[in-house]
Design a protein around this motif. Structure first.
Motif, PDB file in Angstrom:
ATOM      1  N   THR A  91       0.818  -1.220   0.000  1.00 45.04           N
ATOM      2  CA  THR A  91       0.000   0.000   0.000  1.00 45.04           C
ATOM      3  C   THR A  91       0.850   1.267   0.000  1.00 45.04           C
ATOM      4  O   THR A  91       0.346   2.351   0.296  1.00 45.04           O
ATOM      5  CB  THR A  91      -0.926   0.007   1.230  1.00 45.04           C
ATOM      6  OG1 THR A  91      -0.128  -0.027   2.433  1.00 45.04           O
ATOM      7  CG2 THR A  91      -1.855  -1.193   1.215  1.00 45.04           C
ATOM      8  N   HIS A  92       2.127   1.154  -0.323  1.00 47.57           N
ATOM      9  CA  HIS A  92       3.023   2.309  -0.225  1.00 47.57           C
ATOM     10  C   HIS A  92       2.616   3.432  -1.176  1.00 47.57           C
ATOM     11  O   HIS A  92       2.612   4.611  -0.798  1.00 47.57           O
ATOM     12  CB  HIS A  92       4.458   1.882  -0.519  1.00 47.57           C
ATOM     13  CG  HIS A  92       5.445   3.005  -0.466  1.00 47.57           C
ATOM     14  ND1 HIS A  92       5.774   3.649   0.704  1.00 47.57           N
ATOM     15  CD2 HIS A  92       6.158   3.631  -1.456  1.00 47.57           C
ATOM     16  CE1 HIS A  92       6.663   4.598   0.457  1.00 47.57           C
ATOM     17  NE2 HIS A  92       6.896   4.612  -0.846  1.00 47.57           N
ATOM     18  N   HIS A  93       2.269   3.102  -2.416  1.00 43.34           N
ATOM     19  CA  HIS A  93       1.965   4.130  -3.408  1.00 43.34           C
ATOM     20  C   HIS A  93       0.472   4.420  -3.522  1.00 43.34           C
ATOM     21  O   HIS A  93       0.095   5.546  -3.862  1.00 43.34           O
ATOM     22  CB  HIS A  93       2.511   3.711  -4.778  1.00 43.34           C
ATOM     23  CG  HIS A  93       4.012   3.655  -4.826  1.00 43.34           C
ATOM     24  ND1 HIS A  93       4.806   4.769  -4.698  1.00 43.34           N
ATOM     25  CD2 HIS A  93       4.851   2.604  -4.982  1.00 43.34           C
ATOM     26  CE1 HIS A  93       6.078   4.421  -4.780  1.00 43.34           C
ATOM     27  NE2 HIS A  93       6.136   3.112  -4.935  1.00 43.34           N
ATOM     28  N   SER A  94      -0.351   3.435  -3.245  1.00 41.05           N
ATOM     29  CA  SER A  94      -1.791   3.638  -3.363  1.00 41.05           C
ATOM     30  C   SER A  94      -2.510   2.526  -2.621  1.00 41.05           C
ATOM     31  O   SER A  94      -1.951   1.448  -2.402  1.00 41.05           O
ATOM     32  CB  SER A  94      -2.223   3.636  -4.844  1.00 41.05           C
ATOM     33  OG  SER A  94      -1.917   2.398  -5.452  1.00 41.05           O
ATOM     34  N   PRO A  95      -3.765   2.772  -2.219  1.00 37.52           N
ATOM     35  CA  PRO A  95      -4.518   1.715  -1.538  1.00 37.52           C
ATOM     36  C   PRO A  95      -4.724   0.517  -2.467  1.00 37.52           C
ATOM     37  O   PRO A  95      -4.956   0.672  -3.662  1.00 37.52           O
ATOM     38  CB  PRO A  95      -5.855   2.399  -1.203  1.00 37.52           C
ATOM     39  CG  PRO A  95      -5.570   3.857  -1.280  1.00 37.52           C
ATOM     40  CD  PRO A  95      -4.521   4.020  -2.329  1.00 37.52           C
ATOM     41  N   ARG A  96      -4.583  -0.673  -1.924  1.00 39.69           N
ATOM     42  CA  ARG A  96      -4.862  -1.890  -2.695  1.00 39.69           C
ATOM     43  C   ARG A  96      -5.224  -2.992  -1.714  1.00 39.69           C
ATOM     44  O   ARG A  96      -4.922  -2.915  -0.525  1.00 39.69           O
ATOM     45  CB  ARG A  96      -3.685  -2.273  -3.586  1.00 39.69           C
ATOM     46  CG  ARG A  96      -2.600  -3.039  -2.920  1.00 39.69           C
ATOM     47  CD  ARG A  96      -1.538  -3.541  -3.875  1.00 39.69           C
ATOM     48  NE  ARG A  96      -0.919  -2.507  -4.681  1.00 39.69           N
ATOM     49  CZ  ARG A  96      -0.953  -2.475  -6.010  1.00 39.69           C
ATOM     50  NH1 ARG A  96      -1.596  -3.426  -6.668  1.00 39.69           N
ATOM     51  NH2 ARG A  96      -0.361  -1.531  -6.681  1.00 39.69           N
ATOM     52  N   THR A  97      -5.864  -4.008  -2.227  1.00 44.06           N
ATOM     53  CA  THR A  97      -6.292  -5.091  -1.357  1.00 44.06           C
ATOM     54  C   THR A  97      -5.105  -5.824  -0.758  1.00 44.06           C
ATOM     55  O   THR A  97      -4.100  -6.070  -1.424  1.00 44.06           O
ATOM     56  CB  THR A  97      -7.179  -6.091  -2.119  1.00 44.06           C
ATOM     57  OG1 THR A  97      -7.577  -7.143  -1.217  1.00 44.06           O
ATOM     58  CG2 THR A  97      -6.436  -6.707  -3.294  1.00 44.06           C
ATOM     59  N   GLU A 124       4.150  -3.848  -7.745  1.00 41.19           N
ATOM     60  CA  GLU A 124       4.567  -3.328  -9.048  1.00 41.19           C
ATOM     61  C   GLU A 124       3.702  -3.863 -10.177  1.00 41.19           C
ATOM     62  O   GLU A 124       3.412  -3.147 -11.144  1.00 41.19           O
ATOM     63  CB  GLU A 124       6.027  -3.677  -9.302  1.00 41.19           C
ATOM     64  CG  GLU A 124       6.570  -3.106 -10.610  1.00 41.19           C
ATOM     65  CD  GLU A 124       8.051  -3.323 -10.747  1.00 41.19           C
ATOM     66  OE1 GLU A 124       8.434  -4.178 -11.573  1.00 41.19           O
ATOM     67  OE2 GLU A 124       8.822  -2.660 -10.038  1.00 41.19           O
ATOM     68  N   THR A 125       3.287  -5.121 -10.074  1.00 45.14           N
ATOM     69  CA  THR A 125       2.535  -5.741 -11.174  1.00 45.14           C
ATOM     70  C   THR A 125       1.027  -5.678 -10.983  1.00 45.14           C
ATOM     71  O   THR A 125       0.278  -6.031 -11.894  1.00 45.14           O
ATOM     72  CB  THR A 125       2.945  -7.218 -11.321  1.00 45.14           C
ATOM     73  OG1 THR A 125       2.618  -7.927 -10.114  1.00 45.14           O
ATOM     74  CG2 THR A 125       4.436  -7.334 -11.593  1.00 45.14           C
ATOM     75  N   GLY A 126       0.569  -5.247  -9.803  1.00 43.61           N
ATOM     76  CA  GLY A 126      -0.867  -5.214  -9.542  1.00 43.61           C
ATOM     77  C   GLY A 126      -1.450  -6.574  -9.212  1.00 43.61           C
ATOM     78  O   GLY A 126      -2.673  -6.752  -9.230  1.00 43.61           O
ATOM     79  N   THR A 127      -0.590  -7.532  -8.891  1.00 43.78           N
ATOM     80  CA  THR A 127      -1.053  -8.876  -8.534  1.00 43.78           C
ATOM     81  C   THR A 127      -1.562  -8.880  -7.104  1.00 43.78           C
ATOM     82  O   THR A 127      -0.911  -8.349  -6.214  1.00 43.78           O
ATOM     83  CB  THR A 127       0.115  -9.887  -8.647  1.00 43.78           C
ATOM     84  OG1 THR A 127       0.655  -9.824  -9.971  1.00 43.78           O
ATOM     85  CG2 THR A 127      -0.361 -11.299  -8.346  1.00 43.78           C
TER      86      THR A 127
END
Length: 214
Positions: A91-97, A124-127
């Motif tokens: 979650t460093h750059h943006s919120p994510r699950t 980095e890959t959005g995985t």
């Protein structure tokens, strides 16, 4: 060391840079020198002998060799620490699950480098963590060798394991034992597993006072 000398004295000839850096450290205090991933304590002994003051932090996978140093053994993270590291990277750059991150950490044995490698790849890959876990299950060798493009490819779990195994090529029995023990949980492994028939030529000698588990 050479980079330190260049910062202190731009234009200094290359053959004088390391000596200039050592001389500066020896003549000043208030510094911390980090020697990372030392493979052989003998490689740094000449430097340490010339720097009696202030602080030098040495990181190494060797358990012996620096007898005049204060050793601090680092264990794997506990589950909370591993999850915290994974979550911060994800979650460093943006919120994510982060759903499933705890399962990934557990699968990686809460090893700091492995958790960092996995979290950086996912970020980095959005995985998402669940998909990463699926890939880790299907292609473990590939995933342990894969790092995010922003990280040092030499600092992957697969490379570090490979370096360790390469160091054991001159002692085949040690490599064989390591591969056998890798199938077991890390605690309470009966020492009897390491011994075969007393007359077998590859059997290591059994210490008379050895504890029952390793």
């Amino acid at each position: 060391m050479a980079a330190l000398a260049r910062a202190l004295q731009p234009g200094l000839p290359a053959e004088l840079q390391i000596e200039r850096a050592v001389a500066w450290l020896a003549g000043h205090d208030g510094w911390l020198l980090v020697l990372d991933n030392v493979e052989d304590p003998g490689h740094i002994r000449p430097l340490l002998d010339r720097l009696p003051g202030d602080r030098v932090l040495v990181t190494t996978r060797r358990a012996t060799g620096l007898h005049d140093a204060t050793a601090i053994r680092l264990d794997v993270f506990n589950p909370g620490e591993a999850l915290d590291l994974c979550t911060r990277i994800l979650t460093h750059h943006s919120p994510r699950t982060t759903d499933g991150a705890d399962t990934v950490c557990a699968e990686l044995g809460h090893l700091a480098l492995a958790v960092k490698q996995a979290a950086a790849y996912c970020a980095e890959t959005g995985t998402n963590p669940h998909d990463y876990l699926d890939m880790l299950t299907q292609w473990p060798a590939t995933m342990f060798a894969t790092s995010a493009t922003s990280t040092d490819p030499k600092r992957t779990i697969a490379r570090i394991w490979r370096l360790t195994l390469n160091h054991l090529t001159d002692t085949p029995l040690a490599g064989s034992l390591l591969r056998i023990l890798a199938w077991y949980a890390p605690d309470n492994i009966p020492r009897d597993l390491l011994y075969t028939s007393p007359n077998h030529p590859s059997s290591p000698p059994r210490p008379a006072d050895s504890p029952p588990t390793a």
